[in-house]
Write an enzyme that holds these catalytic residues in place. Structure first.
Site, PDB file in Angstrom:
ATOM      1  N   ASP A  92       0.800  -1.229   0.000  1.00  0.00           N
ATOM      2  CA  ASP A  92       0.000   0.000   0.000  1.00  0.00           C
ATOM      3  C   ASP A  92       0.829   1.274   0.000  1.00  0.00           C
ATOM      4  OD1 ASP A  92      -2.684  -0.670   0.032  1.00  0.00           O
ATOM      5  OD2 ASP A  92      -2.660  -1.152   2.162  1.00  0.00           O
TER       6      ASP A  92
HETATM    7  C1  BGC Z   1      -0.055   1.323   6.347  1.00  0.00           C
HETATM    8  C2  BGC Z   1      -0.348   0.133   5.508  1.00  0.00           C
HETATM    9  C3  BGC Z   1      -1.830   0.022   5.323  1.00  0.00           C
HETATM   10  C4  BGC Z   1      -2.385   1.311   4.755  1.00  0.00           C
HETATM   11  C5  BGC Z   1      -3.861   1.260   4.458  1.00  0.00           C
HETATM   12  C6  BGC Z   1      -0.697   2.548   5.746  1.00  0.00           C
HETATM   13  O1  BGC Z   1      -0.472   3.642   6.546  1.00  0.00           O
HETATM   14  O2  BGC Z   1       1.340   1.479   6.449  1.00  0.00           O
HETATM   15  O3  BGC Z   1       0.216  -0.999   6.111  1.00  0.00           O
HETATM   16  O4  BGC Z   1      -2.118  -1.007   4.464  1.00  0.00           O
HETATM   17  O5  BGC Z   1      -2.082   2.354   5.611  1.00  0.00           O
HETATM   18  O6  BGC Z   1      -4.656   1.492   5.547  1.00  0.00           O
HETATM   19  O1  IFM Z   2      -1.422  -5.263   1.407  1.00  0.00           O
HETATM   20  C1  IFM Z   2      -1.620  -4.417   2.491  1.00  0.00           C
HETATM   21  C2  IFM Z   2      -2.940  -4.744   3.090  1.00  0.00           C
HETATM   22  O2  IFM Z   2      -3.992  -4.568   2.177  1.00  0.00           O
HETATM   23  C3  IFM Z   2      -3.196  -3.952   4.330  1.00  0.00           C
HETATM   24  N1  IFM Z   2      -2.115  -4.075   5.256  1.00  0.00           N
HETATM   25  C4  IFM Z   2      -0.805  -3.794   4.737  1.00  0.00           C
HETATM   26  C5  IFM Z   2      -0.491  -4.545   3.472  1.00  0.00           C
HETATM   27  C6  IFM Z   2       0.847  -4.086   2.912  1.00  0.00           C
HETATM   28  O3  IFM Z   2       0.847  -2.736   2.622  1.00  0.00           O
END
Ligand code: BGC
Ligand code: IFM
Length: 811
Positions: A483
């Site tokens: 993400d």
């Molecule tokens: C986090 C990710 C997460 C994303 C979506 C980001 O701040 O680091 O791990 O998937 O937010 O909520």
């Molecule tokens: O792939 C994502 C997931 O959708 C939400 N938690 C963090 C993951 C890696 O960024």
């Protein structure tokens, strides 16, 4: 250092001190009513949606941490204590918390008075049952008072935390006998209410927090308890609570059992609206009657135990490794069910008010629970698919109550469509139910645009085909699985907030990770087309997959490992040419799982590079070297300090991809070594470093660049549960559902020993004995099915056959 132990017989983790490094929690509930409960009785309850229908109040960021929950105060003389120690924190003579499957038990002793509390949510009724047993262990009579305590949330948890000018005037309660009803907002025909009741006459009550606690006190020193008398307050606005007072005299050896009930009620639609501000209690009274006696509650608890026994009997391994047995048979599957129920909504790291159901997350969670609840998995797949757009892209999240796509977040994560194929193929392999492909499913949540589910898969596949970049690799869009790798983000000046939508034209970022996904799940799609009689689509799919395979070899290989991506200006990401972030875990895992580079000898090289550059004693990091500064062309990933989260943290979620990759090339010993590093049971004895619960997985462990290397965060709600279960059950132990039946193809350390697996699959029970006399890591010589020898490793599925006895001869 440990703070408890596993009781495998009872399928419980037993916590022996309230001073765990962090609150160690459990989940109660399996349908609509859920509670989070910590080892010191903290937590909260909600119905279906942790944001909109929150029953009890919890304060994240509170001090002391985790200091609101369902509490029972025991006052004997001047001593006031709680069975789980919080919130008074009075030291106990004995303390124990046992987290089990869908229930938690607390045991406390103070001054020869014991309190045993059992908390659970029955399988078929929206309420939490608390059975509290007080026993006088001394030789003389004891006089004591018991005070219960829950603080109501005014339903919408976000509004409850913010809109005080309104909320402090809307709280309403009703008291009837031993039941305290919370009916805030009932006037607006919300038609729902909750209650907290006890199955015995009470000696007093309070429903106003200020009267019970005292205006300037916390729940660690309630005024009413100190004074030994509830005030009989009736909340009007402010802060509604429910507290019962029960005075008891216990003879030596005598015990008293009390049954408390926190229930959620909705009146039947057809009930006529009469007096709008007096709640109709039919539903509540029925519930109170249903769980009034010891025998009734005992039965409900047995039903819950049977529910779990039945679920877990679908996969059962008996190996020589107790860690493997306990994780596979109990905790890993349990966590998979929790992710099915909760997705990413409510944990001690997710406030229950933010994310809805993630498209990508839910599809991956399904890989871990499809064998447990295939019918519900079917429904989940169709719900997810309905949030897809006609071009195959998808809302990144949807709202569990309305099942509508989340407009604030929208779409544009280009890995999303392919996860739908992952979920669908897992379902088809598990069940053989190809009728799902004919189900009419909405696009964009609009039923007038409904098409057969097969069309959804086709469009998922085509979305990637029609979104390729200059290297013929898939466009990444806003991000893929990672993400925080926002390669189309632009900000003209340092310090300006980045935007995660890039220009619609011109060179845009590409993802080698999605390329790996496309090959892996594209092949599944091709097979589905073949089996479904869509030969033409199958042939076209094959061409597109072959082309992608070539594109990865041509433009996605960096020399010693797979490249991660190309950014918006076609600069390489995850290459030895980069200053930082030279190698990433994701493309190594997915490309090898897709079989890319296996025959060319690249897969082995990529996995060796992972071992050399990304591995640590606590698991494999996302990337190396960590980003030490913020990069405008990378986005959020470089906003994290080195070693945390996506910036070189150890994501437990994708460690299994590497382990599965290792099994693809037959290295069972290395695959198992990777499995062990993040496996909760294996690392139980470093709980003081790891800090989160030793019975379940966390999303992330701090990488080697972080000051707190080895410390975990974000326990429970993570795709790690599903992927580690897939890795252990399918790749390592080798029990693989396939379109044509169950396949067995273990990849294990040479000294793993023989093992058995009982697997329920498509209505039959498979008794599998895996024999490895030559101590090979991989390879099946032949099978013996009901005494008949056959070659290969597929147990052909026979319609109507109920039991299979199979010996798998490795060698
Ligand atoms: C986090 C990710 C997460 C994303 C979506 C980001 O701040 O680091 O791990 O998937 O937010 O909520
Ligand atoms: O792939 C994502 C997931 O959708 C939400 N938690 C963090 C993951 C890696 O960024």
């Amino acid at each position: 250092m440990k703070f408890g132990f596993f009781d495998d017989e009872k399928k419980e983790y037993v916590i022996t001190t309230p001073d765990t490094p962090l609150p160690w929690i459990n989940y109660l509930g399996s349908q609509d009513f859920f509670s989070l409960i910590s080892n010191t009785c903290g937590g909260y309850s909600f119905y279906k949606d942790a944001k909109l229908l929150r029953l009890t109040r919890y304060r994240y960021n509170n001090l002391p941490a985790d200091s609101n929950g369902k509490y029972y105060y025991i006052k004997e003389g001047d001593v006031i204590w709680n069975p789980g120690t919080m919130p008074t924190r009075t030291p106990l003579d004995e303390y124990q918390c046992r987290h089990g499957l869908g229930y938690s038990r607390f045991h406390g002793i103070k001054n020869q008075l014991s309190a045993d509390l059992l908390a659970f949510v029955p399988v078929d009724t929206p309420c939490e049952i608390n059975v509290l047993t007080l026993k006088n262990q001394s030789a003389s009579a004891k006089k004591l008072s018991l005070f219960s305590y829950v603080e109501f949330c005014l339903w919408n948890a976000v509004d409850d935390m913010t809109n005080f000018q309104r909320n402090l005037s809307i709280g309403e309660v009703e008291i009837q006998g031993s039941a305290i009803y919370h009916k805030t907002e009932y006037r607006e025909r919300r038609n729902h209410y909750s209650f907290f009741s006890v199955n015995t006459p009470i000696d007093g009550f309070d429903t106003s927090r200020d009267e019970f606690l005292g205006v300037r006190r916390g729940n660690d020193r309630p005024l009413a308890v100190e004074q030994g008398k509830c005030t009989g307050s009736v909340a009007s606005g402010w802060y509604p609570i429910a507290s019962h007072q029960i005075d008891l005299v216990l003879a030596p050896g005598e015990e008293k059992e009390l049954i408390f009930l926190l229930g959620y009620c909705e009146n039947p639609q057809e009930e006529k609206w009469e007096a709008p501000n007096v709640i109709r209690k039919t539903t509540a009274l029925a519930m109170q009657e249903k769980y009034h006696t010891s025998a009734q509650v005992k039965k409900a608890f047995q039903d819950l135990n049977h529910y779990w026994e039945d679920l877990l009997s679908r996969f059962f391994v008996n190996s020589q490794d107790p860690h493997v047995n306990r994780m596979a048979n109990i905790w890993n599957q349990y966590q998979c069910m929790v992710t099915f129920n909760l997705s990413r909504s409510a944990s001690y790291y997710e406030s229950g008010t933010g994310r809805g159901m993630g498209f990508r997350d839910s599809c991956q969670d399904l890989l871990g629970f499809v064998h447990l609840v295939p019918e519900r998995a079917r429904e989940r797949i169709l719900d997810i698919a309905a949030t897809q757009f006609e071009d195959g892209s998808a809302y990144h999240q949807y709202q569990p109550l309305t099942k509508k796509g989340n407009l604030d977040i929208g779409s544009g994560f280009n890995d999303d469509p392919l996860w739908l194929i992952a979920a669908a193929s897992a379902y088809l392999k598990e069940t053989g139910d190809f009728s799902i492909l004919d189900e009419m499913v909405a696009f964009d949540c609009d039923t007038s645009k409904a098409q057969p589910f097969f069309q959804h898969l086709l469009r998922s596949f085509h979305y990637t085909c029609t979104h390729l970049g200059p290297h013929k690799l898939p466009l990444i869009g806003r991000a893929d699985w990672n993400d925080c790798l926002n390669l189309n983000c632009f900000s003209s000046e340092p310090g300006e907030p980045f935007q995660t939508t890039g220009p619609s034209e011109g060179p845009v970022a590409e993802s080698v990770f999605i390329a790996g996904m496309f090959v892996k799940y594209g092949r599944e799609f091709q097979t589905i087309c073949e089996k479904y009689g869509h030969t033409e689509e199958a042939l076209q799919a094959k061409d597109a997959i072959d082309a992608m395979y070539q594109a990865v070899l041509t433009s996605g290989w960096d020399g010693d490992w797979f490249l991660r991506a190309y950014d918006a200006t076609s600069q390489k990401i995850g290459s030895h040419e980069c200053e930082e972030g030279q190698i990433f875990i994701e493309p190594q895992g997915f490309c090898v799982m897709a079989g890319i580079g296996v025959k060319e000898g690249l897969a082995e090289k990529a996995l060796d590079s992972v071992k050399e550059r990304l591995d640590t004693k606590y698991g494999i990091m996302v990337q190396q070297p960590a980003y030490t500064r913020y990069y405008l062309n990378l986005g959020e990933i470089s906003s994290y300090p080195p070693g945390y989260k996506e910036n070189a943290g150890i994501f437990c979620h994708n460690n299994p991809w590497i382990s599965i990759g290792e099994t693809m090339i037959g290295r069972g010993s290395r695959a198992f070594q990777i499995y062990k590093k993040t496996c909760p049971s294996y690392i139980e004895n470093i709980s003081q470093i790891h800090r989160t619960e030793p019975y379940i997985y966390s999303q992330m462990i701090a990488g080697k660049d972080a000051p707190r290397h080895g410390e975990a965060k974000n326990s429970w709600l993570t795709g790690t549960a599903a992927w580690t279960f897939v890795n252990l059950s399918q790749a390592i132990l080798g029990i693989q559902p396939s379109y044509d039946g169950l396949c067995v193809d273990p990849c294990i350390p040479a000294d793993f020993g023989d093992f058995t697996v009982t697997r329920r699959f498509r209505g039959a029970v498979y008794h599998l004995f895996i024999s490895n006399p030559d101590h090979v890591e991989k390879g099946v010589k032949y099978l013996e099915i009901d005494g008949k020898q056959i070659s290969g490793n597929l147990i052909p599925f026979e319609e109507g056959k109920k039991e299979y006895q199979v010996t798998i001869h490795m060698g």
